[in-house]
Write a protein that holds these residues in place. Sequence first.
Motif, PDB file in Angstrom:
ATOM      1  N   THR A 390       0.841  -1.204   0.000  1.00  0.00           N
ATOM      2  CA  THR A 390       0.000   0.000   0.000  1.00  0.00           C
ATOM      3  C   THR A 390       0.869   1.245   0.000  1.00  0.00           C
ATOM      4  O   THR A 390       0.608   2.206  -0.718  1.00  0.00           O
ATOM      5  CB  THR A 390      -0.897   0.011   1.250  1.00  0.00           C
ATOM      6  N   GLU A 391       1.904   1.213   0.810  1.00  0.00           N
ATOM      7  CA  GLU A 391       2.831   2.340   0.875  1.00  0.00           C
ATOM      8  C   GLU A 391       3.426   2.630  -0.509  1.00  0.00           C
ATOM      9  O   GLU A 391       3.480   3.773  -0.953  1.00  0.00           O
ATOM     10  CB  GLU A 391       3.952   2.019   1.870  1.00  0.00           C
ATOM     11  N   ALA A 392       3.822   1.579  -1.194  1.00  0.00           N
ATOM     12  CA  ALA A 392       4.408   1.759  -2.527  1.00  0.00           C
ATOM     13  C   ALA A 392       3.392   2.358  -3.501  1.00  0.00           C
ATOM     14  O   ALA A 392       3.718   3.257  -4.280  1.00  0.00           O
ATOM     15  CB  ALA A 392       4.931   0.419  -3.050  1.00  0.00           C
ATOM     16  N   TYR A 393       2.163   1.863  -3.459  1.00  0.00           N
ATOM     17  CA  TYR A 393       1.106   2.425  -4.309  1.00  0.00           C
ATOM     18  C   TYR A 393       0.922   3.913  -4.036  1.00  0.00           C
ATOM     19  O   TYR A 393       0.891   4.739  -4.949  1.00  0.00           O
ATOM     20  CB  TYR A 393      -0.235   1.731  -4.037  1.00  0.00           C
ATOM     21  N   ASN A 394       0.793   4.230  -2.765  1.00  0.00           N
ATOM     22  CA  ASN A 394       0.535   5.626  -2.400  1.00  0.00           C
ATOM     23  C   ASN A 394       1.681   6.549  -2.791  1.00  0.00           C
ATOM     24  O   ASN A 394       1.473   7.615  -3.353  1.00  0.00           O
ATOM     25  CB  ASN A 394       0.267   5.734  -0.888  1.00  0.00           C
ATOM     26  N   GLN A 420      -7.779  10.376   2.018  1.00  0.00           N
ATOM     27  CA  GLN A 420      -7.935   9.157   1.218  1.00  0.00           C
ATOM     28  C   GLN A 420      -7.012   8.012   1.644  1.00  0.00           C
ATOM     29  O   GLN A 420      -7.451   6.871   1.761  1.00  0.00           O
ATOM     30  CB  GLN A 420      -7.718   9.464  -0.262  1.00  0.00           C
ATOM     31  N   ASP A 421      -5.744   8.292   1.873  1.00  0.00           N
ATOM     32  CA  ASP A 421      -4.808   7.216   2.221  1.00  0.00           C
ATOM     33  C   ASP A 421      -5.238   6.500   3.497  1.00  0.00           C
ATOM     34  O   ASP A 421      -5.287   5.271   3.543  1.00  0.00           O
ATOM     35  CB  ASP A 421      -3.382   7.758   2.396  1.00  0.00           C
ATOM     36  N   ILE A 422      -5.561   7.288   4.496  1.00  0.00           N
ATOM     37  CA  ILE A 422      -5.935   6.693   5.786  1.00  0.00           C
ATOM     38  C   ILE A 422      -7.246   5.908   5.667  1.00  0.00           C
ATOM     39  O   ILE A 422      -7.389   4.807   6.198  1.00  0.00           O
ATOM     40  CB  ILE A 422      -5.991   7.772   6.891  1.00  0.00           C
ATOM     41  N   CYS A 423      -8.199   6.458   4.886  1.00  0.00           N
ATOM     42  CA  CYS A 423      -9.481   5.765   4.714  1.00  0.00           C
ATOM     43  C   CYS A 423      -9.330   4.495   3.887  1.00  0.00           C
ATOM     44  O   CYS A 423     -10.005   3.497   4.131  1.00  0.00           O
ATOM     45  CB  CYS A 423     -10.493   6.677   4.037  1.00  0.00           C
ATOM     46  N   ALA A 489     -14.174  10.944   2.090  1.00  0.00           N
ATOM     47  CA  ALA A 489     -13.140  10.765   1.066  1.00  0.00           C
ATOM     48  C   ALA A 489     -13.277   9.388   0.419  1.00  0.00           C
ATOM     49  O   ALA A 489     -13.199   9.238  -0.799  1.00  0.00           O
ATOM     50  CB  ALA A 489     -11.754  10.921   1.684  1.00  0.00           C
ATOM     51  N   GLN A 490     -13.512   8.372   1.243  1.00  0.00           N
ATOM     52  CA  GLN A 490     -13.643   7.028   0.703  1.00  0.00           C
ATOM     53  C   GLN A 490     -14.943   6.870  -0.080  1.00  0.00           C
ATOM     54  O   GLN A 490     -14.970   6.230  -1.134  1.00  0.00           O
ATOM     55  CB  GLN A 490     -13.576   5.995   1.844  1.00  0.00           C
ATOM     56  N   TYR A 491     -16.012   7.443   0.403  1.00  0.00           N
ATOM     57  CA  TYR A 491     -17.285   7.363  -0.308  1.00  0.00           C
ATOM     58  C   TYR A 491     -17.150   8.002  -1.684  1.00  0.00           C
ATOM     59  O   TYR A 491     -17.631   7.471  -2.680  1.00  0.00           O
ATOM     60  CB  TYR A 491     -18.402   8.076   0.488  1.00  0.00           C
TER      61      TYR A 491
END
Length: 658
Positions: A390-394, A420-423, A489-491
């Motif tokens: 996930t870290e790499a994606y972000n 967004q990242d956290i959600c 943000a996620q919605y």
Amino acid sequence: MQTEIFSYNDEQFADLQMLRYKVDGFEQLSISRKKLIYYLSEAALSGRDILWDQNGKYNLLIRKTLESIYTDYTGNRESEEFKAFTVYLKRVWFSNGIHHHYGCEKFKPEFSKTFFLEAFRNLPADKLPLENGQTAEELCKMLVTIIFCPEVMPKRVNQTDGEDLVTTSSCNYYGEGLTQAEAESFYNTMKQENNTHPVMYGMNSRLVKNGEKTVEKVWKSGGLYGAAIDRIVYWLEKAANTAENKKQAEVINKLIEFYRTGDLRTFDEYTILWVQETEALVDFTNGFTETYGDPLGLKASWEGYVNFKDTEATARAEKLSANAQWFEDHSPVDERFKKQTCRGVSAKVIKAAILGGDLYPASAIGINLPNSNWVRAEYGSKSVTIGNLTEAYNKAAHGNGFHQEFVVDEETIQMLEQYQDICDDLHTDLHECLGHGSGKLLPGIDSDALKSYGSTIEEARADLFGLYYLADPKLTELELTPNAEAYKAQYYSYMMNGLLTQMVRIEPGQDIEEAHMRNRALIAHWAYEHGAKEHITELIQRNGKTYIRIHDYEKLRQLFGVLLREIQRIKSEGDYIAARKLVEQYGVKNDLKLHREILMRYQALHLSPYKGFINPVYTPIYDEEGEIIDVKVTYGEKYDAQMLRYSRDYATLPYINE
Ligand code: ZN
């Protein structure tokens, strides 16, 4: 000594972006854990050929031929033809075969038949995968047909409603001449009624016709794929001797026993042991695991990966697990379908150390296993989110212009940048730790009742569980979300993805095939349609561009709750008709005009819709007695070098496996 400069982004080609992931913390592990990871990594890489053969009968043959051309081509390597050939090979590597890893359609080569014929005929005979007395010309003719004829093996997995899914899918799980009806009747007679502890029928075999009879060719030591399995066992034995604790050694030894016997009851015993081993820092998956590659959802593709626990981030997931019963009790689903006692939802955040088989190079970021329903119900499951992927994606996606193009206004962009990242992480946690583990089937309901719609419905169930609870005050109370607004943000990104941007992964005119994508489309389209009257969400047009606007996040949450309730009912009651209707109506079709628009906007950004990972390299350091005294991890290997090395060092199977 040179310091390696680490970069998350690596090369980009076709619709793909290669990334690297960092295994922070590996250097600080004890030597015995490093050794354990090394042995398990070798086991994870040793099954590579199995997956290639599962994905298609000719894949290993084609891989060898393409690699020989790539390394030995003496013509102009700067020519457009050779460049197009290189892209084709890189795509085949990425997909572990000649079909798209996600869309399942066969790749269309952008190089000419003439180029291929010339390149092939200039290869020395010892570079050709010739077996069983086949001549070079016979092989050449066969390959030209498979690679260039669009009507030959067009789809790896065909899910088109109403067609014979077995004969029209070119994955290698069913032998030639076998029909869907024959395969289904074979397994239906196997499934005894009222068997409360059924094995995963058909999971570890190819089903073939032998004269009039239908028989399973089991994947095991001494059976089909035996040579690859023996190599895996070799490394597993070393791993068992280096295990962190007695239980983990038992787990590995049970897996070895399963690989030797192919007995599915042994497999269940193994998964139970595996679920119960939660003490060790290092963990792994190695074996026949997910069934997305089989149109009937029975046969499991081979995958392997190794990981170790990220202690800090795990605290987050543990908070959710500790409250599993609260979430189950408060969910909007019918009381009859709830679990009275939610147990064993072990959740942790891990760092991947190596990816293999069906997790390489494209990988999931959250995994919940095992897949056996009764094992999950009685012993629970292990749920992980892979933090370093996930870290790499972000990191790789930061500031690439995507939000600026597709998000409706600056305010929403700001919200996404902030939350967004956290959600995203939290939604993955909820999906894996709670969603998949929630709910229950009514007594007597066949877990395969939803057939080819089963995976989509299951993913939708887990996603909706996550979406619904992401907005719950409980999460702020648990200090998992920073405030009561963050979930928006996620919605927003979920609706945008499901209605619009996930289409960038599909060719215009094609249907959505993959279960996770179908699930996202289903949820977004259903919520959009059911909220249209009340103006909950709205698709708006601006300068010929389509955007989604969400007017009422609270009501959108209620809609997710309603759909979750219905999806759980479908799953619990095994309501195939309803599953089919929902998926076909909301999860399959794309609006062609909108699809073209999205693709055009996306292409202008020069981004890749799919990403995959280059593995780190582990090098053991030996002392004079041949004992491993350290294991070094490095990251510099190039994509093609890694693929060629794997094909050389982990070639375990004949080119054709029958
Ligand atoms: Zn899932």
